[in-house]
Design a protein around this motif. Structure first.
Motif, PDB file in Angstrom:
ATOM      1  N   LEU A 203       0.956  -1.159   0.095  1.00 34.95           N
ATOM      2  CA  LEU A 203       0.012  -0.444  -0.011  1.00 34.95           C
ATOM      3  C   LEU A 203       0.946   1.210  -0.093  1.00 34.95           C
ATOM      4  CD1 LEU A 203      -1.814  -0.593   2.344  1.00 34.95           C
ATOM      5  CD2 LEU A 203      -2.954  -0.689   0.408  1.00 34.95           C
ATOM      6  N   PHE A 204       0.630   2.384  -0.544  1.00 34.77           N
ATOM      7  CA  PHE A 204       1.209   3.140  -1.156  1.00 34.77           C
ATOM      8  C   PHE A 204       0.383   4.427  -0.075  1.00 34.77           C
ATOM      9  CE2 PHE A 204       2.809  -0.214  -3.979  1.00 34.77           C
ATOM     10  CZ  PHE A 204       3.459   0.512  -4.112  1.00 34.77           C
ATOM     11  N   ASN A 205       1.389   5.661  -0.387  1.00 40.74           N
ATOM     12  CA  ASN A 205       0.683   7.088   0.720  1.00 40.74           C
ATOM     13  C   ASN A 205       0.236   7.712  -0.676  1.00 40.74           C
ATOM     14  OD1 ASN A 205       3.117   8.222  -0.341  1.00 40.74           O
ATOM     15  ND2 ASN A 205       3.301   8.874   2.174  1.00 40.74           N
ATOM     16  N   THR A 206       0.056   9.414  -0.484  1.00 44.15           N
ATOM     17  CA  THR A 206      -0.483   9.813  -2.136  1.00 44.15           C
ATOM     18  C   THR A 206       1.336  10.161  -2.962  1.00 44.15           C
ATOM     19  OG1 THR A 206      -0.942  11.784  -0.392  1.00 44.15           O
ATOM     20  CG2 THR A 206      -2.556  10.482  -1.178  1.00 44.15           C
ATOM     21  N   SER A 207       1.924   9.784  -2.166  1.00 43.66           N
ATOM     22  CA  SER A 207       2.994  10.706  -2.886  1.00 43.66           C
ATOM     23  C   SER A 207       3.646   9.253  -3.529  1.00 43.66           C
ATOM     24  CB  SER A 207       4.300  11.124  -1.771  1.00 43.66           C
ATOM     25  OG  SER A 207       3.515  12.965  -1.257  1.00 43.66           O
ATOM     26  N   GLY A 208       3.145   8.252  -3.180  1.00 39.22           N
ATOM     27  CA  GLY A 208       3.658   7.272  -4.089  1.00 39.22           C
ATOM     28  C   GLY A 208       4.494   6.260  -3.068  1.00 39.22           C
ATOM     29  N   ARG A 209       4.627   6.737  -1.493  1.00 36.17           N
ATOM     30  CA  ARG A 209       5.873   5.683  -0.431  1.00 36.17           C
ATOM     31  C   ARG A 209       5.385   4.774  -0.463  1.00 36.17           C
ATOM     32  NH1 ARG A 209      10.507   6.094   1.759  1.00 36.17           N
ATOM     33  NH2 ARG A 209      10.286   5.564   3.849  1.00 36.17           N
ATOM     34  N   ILE A 210       5.788   3.590  -0.106  1.00 36.99           N
ATOM     35  CA  ILE A 210       5.715   2.240   0.891  1.00 36.99           C
ATOM     36  C   ILE A 210       5.260   3.449   2.339  1.00 36.99           C
ATOM     37  CG2 ILE A 210       7.572   1.985   1.412  1.00 36.99           C
ATOM     38  CD1 ILE A 210       4.649  -0.518   0.507  1.00 36.99           C
ATOM     39  N   ILE A 211       3.651   3.045   2.411  1.00 33.87           N
ATOM     40  CA  ILE A 211       3.642   3.208   4.600  1.00 33.87           C
ATOM     41  C   ILE A 211       3.132   1.619   4.782  1.00 33.87           C
ATOM     42  CG2 ILE A 211       3.184   4.962   3.745  1.00 33.87           C
ATOM     43  CD1 ILE A 211       0.320   4.559   3.522  1.00 33.87           C
ATOM     44  N   GLY A 212       2.813   0.263   3.485  1.00 34.55           N
ATOM     45  CA  GLY A 212       2.198   0.014   5.045  1.00 34.55           C
ATOM     46  C   GLY A 212       1.806  -1.710   3.671  1.00 34.55           C
ATOM     47  N   SER A 213       1.107  -3.084   3.331  1.00 37.94           N
ATOM     48  CA  SER A 213       1.003  -3.991   3.340  1.00 37.94           C
ATOM     49  C   SER A 213      -0.256  -4.421   3.883  1.00 37.94           C
ATOM     50  CB  SER A 213       1.637  -4.892   3.224  1.00 37.94           C
ATOM     51  OG  SER A 213       1.777  -5.286   4.942  1.00 37.94           O
ATOM     52  N   VAL A 214      -1.076  -5.461   3.121  1.00 34.77           N
ATOM     53  CA  VAL A 214      -2.586  -6.029   3.518  1.00 34.77           C
ATOM     54  C   VAL A 214      -2.179  -7.274   2.871  1.00 34.77           C
ATOM     55  CG1 VAL A 214      -5.146  -6.936   2.857  1.00 34.77           C
ATOM     56  CG2 VAL A 214      -3.958  -4.689   2.734  1.00 34.77           C
TER      57      VAL A 214
END
Length: 254
Positions: A203-214
């Motif tokens: 999962l990514f934030n609005t800047s395209g940086r990784i923030i998490g996963s499902v």
């Protein structure tokens, strides 16, 4: 309070985990490599405010219920349950396995949402669990998208062995992370917990940086090659819906 004392006070909290939920004063001081008198003052300050409690029988220290207030505030701000839980429940029901949402917190992945399917045997994970980014599908999915210098910094701090499947070789781990990023998903077997598989999607934030996963997880024996292919397809489909939430609210994670 000096800056160093404040740093020690905040650092101390990270030692209270699901694997080590309570500590004796001297054991914790030894683990943190600080003077036990200094640590005692920190613990008593936290205890006075309700953030730390001392077990009357063991005399060990544990996290207090005060921290639950922060959990409620954060979840309310992110509105995770309202938007994401229904999708996670659909996913868990579709694949008949446990599903959990992990967000990055420094060098760790933290479990923030869980959806379980009514299987007799299931993967046990709890909200608030913290796991190093170098182990398990949920966390390696996150680590794979970090810049290589950040990956090396995490690895060079040392790798804790959880099972005989935990990757400890630096070059093999880096190669595996590169492969995960190229594929866009991670699949592990027994790396963090014996006989448990994990399948994670980023999962990514609005800047395209990784923030998490499902991540989907459960006993290895239930995950045949045919089911793995089907599970991955459903996991990607549902994660794309969850990603829409982060596309909208992802500025909270910049």
């Amino acid at each position: 309070m000096t800056l160093k004392t404040l740093e020690n006070a905040l650092d101390m909290l990270s030692y209270f985990t699901t694997d080590n939920p309570e500590w004796g004063l001297r054991d914790l001081a030894r683990e943190m490599e600080i003077n036990h008198t200094v640590l005692h003052r920190i613990l008593k300050t936290y205890e006075k405010k309700g953030y730390i409690i001392q077990n009357k029988k063991t005399k060990n220290y544990e996290l207090g219920l005060k921290f639950l207030e922060f959990t409620s505030v954060i979840k309310h701000k992110m509105k995770l349950s309202e938007f994401i839980q229904p999708v996670m429940k659909e996913l868990a029901s579709a694949i008949n396995e446990t599903v959990f949402l992990t967000l990055q917190d420094g060098d760790y992945g933290v479990t923030v949402e869980i959806a379980e399917y009514e299987q007799q045997l299931k993967f046990n994970v709890t909200i608030g669990s913290r796991t190093p980014l170098y182990v398990g599908a949920s966390c390696k999915t996150i680590m794979a998208y970090l810049p290589e210098e950040e990956q090396l910094e995490i690895i060079n701090k040392g790798i804790k062995v959880f099972t005989d499947k935990t990757m400890t070789d630096k070059e093999k781990l880096l190669a595996d992370l590169k492969d995960i990023k190229e594929k866009g998903w991670s699949y592990t077997r027994g790396e963090y917990s014996e006989a448990v598989f994990g399948m994670g999607v980023p999962l990514f934030n609005t800047s395209g940086r990784i923030i998490g996963s499902v991540t989907a997880a459960g006993p290895i024996y239930r995950m045949s090659e045919e089911k793995a292919t089907e599970t991955l397809a459903i996991l990607k489909e549902k994660t794309s819906i969850i990603q829409q939430y982060f596309n909208k609210f992802g500025n909270l994670y910049n």
